[in-house]
Design an enzyme around this catalytic site. Structure first.
Site, PDB file in Angstrom:
ATOM      1  N   CYS A  60       0.819  -1.212   0.000  1.00  0.00           N
ATOM      2  CA  CYS A  60       0.000   0.000   0.000  1.00  0.00           C
ATOM      3  C   CYS A  60       0.856   1.267   0.000  1.00  0.00           C
ATOM      4  O   CYS A  60       0.389   2.339  -0.335  1.00  0.00           O
ATOM      5  CB  CYS A  60      -0.980  -0.010   1.162  1.00  0.00           C
ATOM      6  SG  CYS A  60      -0.253  -0.456   2.714  1.00  0.00           S
ATOM      7  N   HIS A  98      18.877   1.112  -3.956  1.00  0.00           N
ATOM      8  CA  HIS A  98      17.458   1.273  -3.658  1.00  0.00           C
ATOM      9  C   HIS A  98      16.862  -0.034  -3.114  1.00  0.00           C
ATOM     10  O   HIS A  98      16.188  -0.035  -2.090  1.00  0.00           O
ATOM     11  CB  HIS A  98      16.712   1.723  -4.913  1.00  0.00           C
ATOM     12  CG  HIS A  98      15.238   1.867  -4.718  1.00  0.00           C
ATOM     13  ND1 HIS A  98      14.680   2.980  -4.123  1.00  0.00           N
ATOM     14  CD2 HIS A  98      14.201   1.037  -5.000  1.00  0.00           C
ATOM     15  CE1 HIS A  98      13.375   2.831  -4.059  1.00  0.00           C
ATOM     16  NE2 HIS A  98      13.044   1.661  -4.585  1.00  0.00           N
TER      17      HIS A  98
END
Lengths: 419, 274
Positions: A50, A99
């Protein structure tokens, strides 16, 4: 081969945008198939939570690959690419590895150090792996990301302190009592907050939970639900010296427990410490309780203060975690670069071996050599080739890590006429 | 240089390095810092033990006959007990509180004359004297641990009461563990001290004919004993615990140190026991 990441997260996109882009787990195989069948893209993983949606892929052309992935994210969710363009980030090669390591180690999370993301990442990878959408690079990258995350968790204190009210209460209790196995908790009030905290206490091995509520029926219900024991609201004072932790969240306008009652209880229990957690507003407990020796009272603001301190501590630990990640990136990048030279090295070796084989054939056809002599020659020539190749191969591997790496690979291929 | 003195110097240096590393650990809470600190301290302890052994062999009896040896022995006891506690409790941060105390004792010992008092040798024939001295100092070692743990307790208690969460909050153990170690240290230290004092009076009787000579030192000794007796009694029978016990542990040990140094510097020309 290049690693690229394209995606959006809570840092770059508001929830209105995030909710439009998602890949539910039943659609993942289809989505992964679309990506990996795009030209130039050989491996892919999709992470969809989410707070974050990302596509991680291996592509032969960086720029083209990124554009394709951006277009795919919009197309698959049936929205115009323009609408998400400004919210998407993209990372390539070393930046992409960084990342992924940071996301897995929860340095990029909304609450730094929260471990859920690692589980979600493992799941995303497992799905891609199960459907055969990952290859040598992503397999190694993800396994590395998981081990980096583990290193970060064990070598720093990034996840060691609580960042929620209910968990912070449990942690404070541990700082007072050590372990909680022989401790009793009393809940006053049967609200949601109490229930949540109660569950945290149960998970930490509390001995018994008592529940009291003005409407006794609700106490009975909650007690049944969490395997506790209900107590009549009028009787909480009788049992006060029997409990170690008292958690209160009633709607009462007055103090339910005052300092005198606590003093009395402490005398009865021979000064064994008591911990009062008052999450009610207006407060349920007399603030003077905190002035009594061996009694510790925390109201909602106090606990929030602890949570804030913990969050700051996590930010500090994040700096230490970054150092670990940097060292791992360098290593991984090196490996990735040697991958580029590996085919050349293999071909070069094959080429020389072929020459050697031909010469050996000729030699055995012309001369009448004994098998002992022949095997000696074989050994000598093999060792010659190894020695001749040793220096150029190790230099090639070394240079692979530099900017001119490709140049060297090209030169070798041209010089030896490989391809 | 004599072997025992060389070992002693070496041990002092290692205690110094270990203490610095332990203090460093408060700011750099990395496992390797803690490990190297503990290893350094352990090595120092082994050398220190070696120094004592060599000194005993030289003198033919436990040579705790001057202030140097007394301080050194107490430091040895403190480090020894600390290492034992480390095995059981694994409280990494405790080294930063205990090793400085041992280091101060050790450095004081270092600065004092190290010769063994030959004049006193005839008195040493008493079997009870070394027993008395060893018991008193190991007892004091336990009290020293109770003192250090009490300081840790007060710091942690202050953070929990005032709700000011500092760096120490994370590294210090729970109040319960600290209180527990304090309790155990007192429970070990007190009987040792008691027997030490009893044997001391036996020695006094052998040397002087009376069980107790009411000098300043004797009064101090009895005061300290009574302080710890009250503390332990309060703990066991009156349910004293936490801050109260920690505070009294600290005061009692400071009195002990004052008595020890005071008695030796102002009254004794070296020896407390004669």
């Amino acid at each position: 081969m290049n690693i690229v990441v394209v995606g959006l997260s809570h840092k770059t996109a508001p929830v209105e945008v995030r909710e439009k882009i998602s890949f539910s787990s039943d659609k993942l195989p289809e989505a992964l198939k679309t990506i990996t069948s795009t030209s130039g893209i050989s491996e892919g993983v999709i992470l969809s939570t989410c707070n974050r949606v990302e596509v991680i892929a291996i592509t032969s052309h960086i720029h083209e690959g990124i554009e394709n992935l951006k277009k795919f994210m919009a197309d698959f969710n049936n929205i115009p690419p323009k609408s998400i363009e400004n919210h998407l980030y993209s990372h390539t090669s070393e930046e992409a590895i960084r990342h992924i390591f940071r996301v897995g180690s929860s340095l990029d999370s909304m609450v730094v150090g929260e471990p859920q993301i690692l589980g979600q990442m493992k799941e995303a990878y497992q799905q891609a792996l199960d459907h055969d959408f990952t290859g040598i690079i992503l397999n190694k990258l993800y396994r590395k990301a998981f081990s980096v995350a583990k290193r970060v968790r064990t070598e720093t204190n990034i996840a060691s302190s609580a960042v929620s009210i209910s968990y912070a209460a449990v942690e404070l209790a541990k700082k007072i009592f050590g372990h909680l196995n022989d401790k009793r908790v009393m809940l006053i009030g049967a609200g949601e907050m109490c229930e949540l905290a109660a569950r945290h206490f149960i998970n930490n091995g509390i001995k018994e939970i008592l529940v009291a509520n003005r409407t006794h029926e609700r106490a009975v219900n909650l007690a049944a639900e969490i395997n506790g024991r209900s107590v009549l609201f009028e009787n909480i004072y009788l049992d006060l010296d029997e409990v170690d932790i008292i958690l209160s969240s009633t709607g009462s306008p007055n103090y339910i427990i005052n300092a005198e009652q606590v003093k009395e209880a402490l005398t009865k229990r021979r000064n064994k410490p008591m911990f009062f957690i008052d999450i009610a507003v207006p407060r349920d407990m007399d603030p003077r309780i905190n002035d009594i020796d061996n009694a510790y009272l925390y109201d909602i603001d106090d606990i929030q203060g602890v949570v804030d301190a913990n969050k700051k501590e996590r930010e500090k630990e994040a700096a230490a975690a970054s150092l670990i990640i940097e060292s791992e990136i360098t290593q991984f990048h090196k490996w990735l670069k040697t991958l580029d030279v590996t085919p050349t090295i293999v071909s070069l070796r094959e080429k020389l071996e072929q020459i050697r084989f031909c010469e050996l054939e000729k030699l055995s056809a012309i001369n009448n050599l004994s098998s002992v002599q022949m095997s000696a020659i074989e050994k000598a020539t093999a060792s010659m080739i190894n020695k001749i190749l040793h220096i150029p191969i190790s230099n090639l591997k070394k240079m692979a890590d530099t900017a001119e790496g490709d140049l060297y690979v090209d030169a070798v291929r041209k010089l030896y006429d490989i391809d | 240089m004599e072997l025992n003195l060389a070992l002693f110097r070496f041990a002092t240096t290692l205690y110094l390095i270990g203490t610095v590393a332990y203090l460093l650990y408060l700011f750099i809470p990395k496992k390797w810092v803690y490990r190297s600190a503990s290893l350094t301290l352990l090595t120092g302890f082994i050398l220190h033990t070696g120094s004592f052994t060599s000194r005993i062999r030289m003198a033919g009896f436990p040579p705790i006959t001057n202030l140097h040896d007394a301080l050194s022995f107490m430091a040895w006891a403190v480090i020894g007990i600390y290492l034992l506690i480390l095995l059981k409790y694994k409280i990494r941060v405790s080294g930063a509180f205990i090793s400085p105390l041992a280091l101060v004792l050790m450095l004081s010992a270092y600065s004092l004359p190290k010769g063994m008092a030959p004049l006193l040798m005839p008195y040493i024939k008493s079997f009870w004297l070394p027993v008395h001295i060893i018991l008193v100092f190991i007892g004091s070692g336990f009290f020293a641990i109770a003192f250090c743990v009490a300081i840790m307790y007060l710091i942690q208690e202050h953070q929990l009461k005032s709700k000011k969460i500092g760096k120490m909050y994370y590294s210090l153990p729970s109040l319960d563990v600290l209180d527990n170690i304090n309790n155990r240290s007192l429970l070990w230290g007190f009987p040792l001290m008691t027997f030490g004092v009893i044997f001391g009076s036996v020695v006094s009787r052998q040397l002087r004919g009376s069980f107790i000579a009411w000098g300043t030192r004797e009064i101090m000794t009895v005061t300290i004993w009574v302080l710890y007796a009250i503390l332990l009694h309060g703990r066991i029978y009156s349910g004293w615990r936490g801050r109260k016990v920690a505070t009294i542990s600290i005061i009692a040990f400071i009195v002990l140190l004052i008595a020890f140094f005071g008695a030796n510097i102002f009254y004794g020309k070296g020896l407390r026991f004669h």
